[in-house]
Every structure is written in structure tokens, then in C-alpha cells.
Design a protein around this motif. Structure first.
Motif, PDB file in Angstrom:
ATOM      1  N   ARG A  98       0.549  -0.954  -0.209  1.00 49.78           N
ATOM      2  CA  ARG A  98       0.044  -0.423   0.168  1.00 49.78           C
ATOM      3  C   ARG A  98       0.805   1.171  -0.013  1.00 49.78           C
ATOM      4  O   ARG A  98       0.586   2.148  -0.568  1.00 49.78           O
ATOM      5  CB  ARG A  98      -1.055   0.462   1.140  1.00 49.78           C
ATOM      6  N   ASN A  99       1.479   1.023   1.202  1.00 47.60           N
ATOM      7  CA  ASN A  99       2.421   2.762   1.075  1.00 47.60           C
ATOM      8  C   ASN A  99       3.223   2.775  -0.358  1.00 47.60           C
ATOM      9  O   ASN A  99       4.261   4.658  -0.123  1.00 47.60           O
ATOM     10  CB  ASN A  99       3.430   3.002   2.159  1.00 47.60           C
ATOM     11  N   ALA A 100       3.801   1.842  -0.857  1.00 53.37           N
ATOM     12  CA  ALA A 100       4.916   2.281  -1.808  1.00 53.37           C
ATOM     13  C   ALA A 100       4.099   2.050  -3.079  1.00 53.37           C
ATOM     14  O   ALA A 100       4.727   2.691  -4.288  1.00 53.37           O
ATOM     15  CB  ALA A 100       5.026   0.860  -1.494  1.00 53.37           C
ATOM     16  N   ARG A 101       2.960   2.176  -3.681  1.00 60.61           N
ATOM     17  CA  ARG A 101       1.908   2.592  -4.283  1.00 60.61           C
ATOM     18  C   ARG A 101       1.830   3.804  -4.474  1.00 60.61           C
ATOM     19  O   ARG A 101       1.441   4.571  -4.308  1.00 60.61           O
ATOM     20  CB  ARG A 101       1.059   1.458  -4.126  1.00 60.61           C
ATOM     21  N   PHE A 102       1.818   3.961  -6.218  1.00 62.28           N
ATOM     22  CA  PHE A 102       1.997   5.405  -6.491  1.00 62.28           C
ATOM     23  C   PHE A 102       0.092   6.253  -6.001  1.00 62.28           C
ATOM     24  O   PHE A 102       0.219   7.150  -5.042  1.00 62.28           O
ATOM     25  CB  PHE A 102       2.119   6.212  -8.093  1.00 62.28           C
ATOM     26  N   ALA A 103      -0.645   5.395  -5.680  1.00 63.25           N
ATOM     27  CA  ALA A 103      -2.623   5.438  -5.381  1.00 63.25           C
ATOM     28  C   ALA A 103      -2.093   5.693  -3.903  1.00 63.25           C
ATOM     29  O   ALA A 103      -3.202   6.809  -3.871  1.00 63.25           O
ATOM     30  CB  ALA A 103      -3.036   4.665  -5.584  1.00 63.25           C
ATOM     31  N   SER A 104      -1.026   5.958  -3.581  1.00 64.44           N
ATOM     32  CA  SER A 104      -1.390   6.251  -1.594  1.00 64.44           C
ATOM     33  C   SER A 104      -0.659   7.433  -1.194  1.00 64.44           C
ATOM     34  O   SER A 104      -0.756   8.252  -0.681  1.00 64.44           O
ATOM     35  CB  SER A 104      -0.546   5.028  -0.869  1.00 64.44           C
ATOM     36  N   PHE A 105      -0.302   7.976  -1.852  1.00 68.93           N
ATOM     37  CA  PHE A 105       0.528   8.995  -2.052  1.00 68.93           C
ATOM     38  C   PHE A 105       0.940  10.216  -3.128  1.00 68.93           C
ATOM     39  O   PHE A 105       1.079  11.381  -2.974  1.00 68.93           O
ATOM     40  CB  PHE A 105       2.365   9.072  -2.167  1.00 68.93           C
ATOM     41  N   VAL A 106       0.566  10.293  -4.834  1.00 71.54           N
ATOM     42  CA  VAL A 106       0.473  10.969  -5.465  1.00 71.54           C
ATOM     43  C   VAL A 106      -1.054  11.904  -5.122  1.00 71.54           C
ATOM     44  O   VAL A 106      -1.919  11.201  -5.554  1.00 71.54           O
ATOM     45  CB  VAL A 106       0.814  10.341  -7.084  1.00 71.54           C
ATOM     46  N   ARG A 107      -0.849  13.058  -5.037  1.00 71.28           N
ATOM     47  CA  ARG A 107      -2.203  13.921  -5.633  1.00 71.28           C
ATOM     48  C   ARG A 107      -2.308  14.866  -6.568  1.00 71.28           C
ATOM     49  O   ARG A 107      -0.854  15.372  -6.837  1.00 71.28           O
ATOM     50  CB  ARG A 107      -2.143  14.341  -3.292  1.00 71.28           C
ATOM     51  N   PRO A 108      -3.140  15.593  -6.179  1.00 74.24           N
ATOM     52  CA  PRO A 108      -3.888  16.351  -7.296  1.00 74.24           C
ATOM     53  C   PRO A 108      -2.994  17.705  -7.132  1.00 74.24           C
ATOM     54  O   PRO A 108      -2.766  17.420  -5.925  1.00 74.24           O
ATOM     55  CB  PRO A 108      -5.144  17.156  -7.892  1.00 74.24           C
ATOM     56  N   PRO A 109      -2.331  18.499  -7.514  1.00 74.15           N
ATOM     57  CA  PRO A 109      -1.715  19.790  -7.374  1.00 74.15           C
ATOM     58  C   PRO A 109      -2.495  20.391  -6.246  1.00 74.15           C
ATOM     59  O   PRO A 109      -1.569  21.252  -5.605  1.00 74.15           O
ATOM     60  CB  PRO A 109      -1.783  20.736  -8.880  1.00 74.15           C
ATOM     61  N   SER A 110      -3.944  20.646  -6.082  1.00 76.27           N
ATOM     62  CA  SER A 110      -4.433  21.633  -5.378  1.00 76.27           C
ATOM     63  C   SER A 110      -4.225  21.140  -3.790  1.00 76.27           C
ATOM     64  O   SER A 110      -4.488  21.547  -3.004  1.00 76.27           O
ATOM     65  CB  SER A 110      -5.896  21.503  -6.026  1.00 76.27           C
ATOM     66  N   GLU A 111      -3.765  19.091  -3.520  1.00 77.23           N
ATOM     67  CA  GLU A 111      -3.998  19.093  -2.105  1.00 77.23           C
ATOM     68  C   GLU A 111      -3.075  19.321  -2.553  1.00 77.23           C
ATOM     69  O   GLU A 111      -2.368  19.512  -1.075  1.00 77.23           O
ATOM     70  CB  GLU A 111      -4.623  17.349  -2.553  1.00 77.23           C
ATOM     71  N   HIS A 170       3.909   9.236   3.061  1.00 78.89           N
ATOM     72  CA  HIS A 170       4.702  10.544   2.008  1.00 78.89           C
ATOM     73  C   HIS A 170       3.005  11.258   2.449  1.00 78.89           C
ATOM     74  O   HIS A 170       1.842  11.159   1.856  1.00 78.89           O
ATOM     75  CB  HIS A 170       4.637  10.260   0.884  1.00 78.89           C
ATOM     76  N   ASN A 171       3.716  12.702   2.675  1.00 78.55           N
ATOM     77  CA  ASN A 171       2.515  13.353   2.523  1.00 78.55           C
ATOM     78  C   ASN A 171       2.447  14.240   1.517  1.00 78.55           C
ATOM     79  O   ASN A 171       2.900  13.423   0.552  1.00 78.55           O
ATOM     80  CB  ASN A 171       2.966  15.045   3.321  1.00 78.55           C
ATOM     81  N   PRO A 172       1.862  14.874   1.013  1.00 81.11           N
ATOM     82  CA  PRO A 172       1.267  15.567  -0.796  1.00 81.11           C
ATOM     83  C   PRO A 172       2.411  16.363  -1.054  1.00 81.11           C
ATOM     84  O   PRO A 172       2.981  15.763  -2.177  1.00 81.11           O
ATOM     85  CB  PRO A 172       0.070  16.950  -0.421  1.00 81.11           C
TER      86      PRO A 172
END
Length: 177
Positions: free
Chosen positions: A65-78, A97-99
């Protein structure tokens, strides 16, 4: 697992992510050291770094889970909202990872990939001896160092802000829960 003060710790980063992180740092440092005098070593280090980056990208889709991009890649607004919270002193703590950290990972991977590509392109017939490609490659390599400096600043600042040793967490994989 618990810290010295008794706070429980949880596994956040798996062995592959930690090995990737430190191996990437070592390969980039070695690439800088070999750039001028040992071109043959510099090229081989580039190929090793490319293989490592490809493996990490794959791991970003199939790893834990924490290695997956879905867990830490956020939109620019976030990301910008989080940075605003940091500036105002009320940024929330993230277990992974934080945003901003996620954005840094994407930025580093992108610039490293572009640096690798421009290095490889210099070995092709079309760009052999191209001064423009060499300058682009060097400029991207410098940008890696700038991003690493910003990354280190963020890690140190977050470590102080949340009273937690994030460097140690990237060594042993554990963070305070």
C-alpha cells in the motif's frame, strides 16, 4: 514495535522502497563523481539507475500500500493546500508520504528519467557529440541536486515539526503510529 518512550511504531516502508531510496542516492552520487573522468563508469551507473527506476515504477503499481503511487500521488490542488497548511503551522501528519513528499517523488523520478534519457540519447547516432544534448543532460543533473536539497529540507522540517526521525524511518521502515 515501540519507541524508547513507549509509543507504538508501525511498518510503513517495505524493504524494496528503502533499498531503492538509498541505492538511488548512491548511484546519483557515483554518477556525479564519474561524470568527467570515468565516462565508461558513468554510463554503466546510468544503466543501473535506469533499471532501478523501472523497477520502482513497477513497484509503484504492484507493491504494498505505502509503496503504491495511488497512496501518495495527489492532485496539485491538494499539494498546494498542504503547503499552505505547512506555512500556517497546522499541517497534518501523514503516516506515509505527505502530499508535498509525493509530489517530490514524482518530480525526482521525472527529472531522473529525463536525465537518463538525455544521457542515453548522447550515445545514439543522431545526438552523438551534440553540445545542446550534453548541456540539457548537465542541466537536468543539476536540477536533480536542487530537488534533492529541497527534499532534504522537507525531511528535516517534517522531522522537527512532528518530532520524528524520518531518516531513521527510511532506514528501518518504521514510523510512530
Amino acid at each position: 514495535m515501540t519507541e524508547a518512550g513507549g509509543a507504538p511504531r508501525v511498518k510503513v516502508w517495505d524493504r524494496f522502497v528503502r533499498t531503492y531510496h538509498w541505492s538511488q542516492a548512491a548511484l546519483i552520487a557515483a554518477s556525479w563523481l564519474t561524470a568527467d573522468d570515468w565516462k565508461w563508469a558513468h554510463e554503466r551507473l546510468g544503466y543501473l539507475l535506469a533499471a532501478l527506476l523501472a523497477a520502482r515504477i513497477a513497484w509503484g503499481f504492484v507493491g504494498p500500500r505505502n509503496a503504491r503511487f495511488a497512496s501518495f500521488v495527489r492532485p496539485p490542488s491538494e499539494v498546494f493546500s498542504y503547503l499552505g497548511d505547512v506555512r500556517h503551522g497546522h499541517a497534518r501528519r501523514y503516516l506515509g508520504h505527505n502530499p508535498a513528499g509525493g509530489a517530490m517523488i514524482v518530480a525526482l523520478m521525472t527529472v531522473i528519467a529525463a536525465t537518463l534519457l538525455t544521457g542515453w540519447l548522447q550515445t545514439t547516432d543522431i545526438f552523438w557529440g551534440s553540445e545542446a544534448m550534453a548541456e540539457l543532460h548537465e542541466g537536468l543533473a543539476v536540477l536533480i541536486l536542487v530537488l534533492v536539497a529541497v527534499h532534504l529540507f522537507g525531511v528535516i522540517a517534517d522531522s522537527f515539526r512532528h518530532r520524528e526521525n524520518l531518516v531513521r524511518a527510511m532506514i528501518d521502515g518504521y514510523r510512530r503510529s
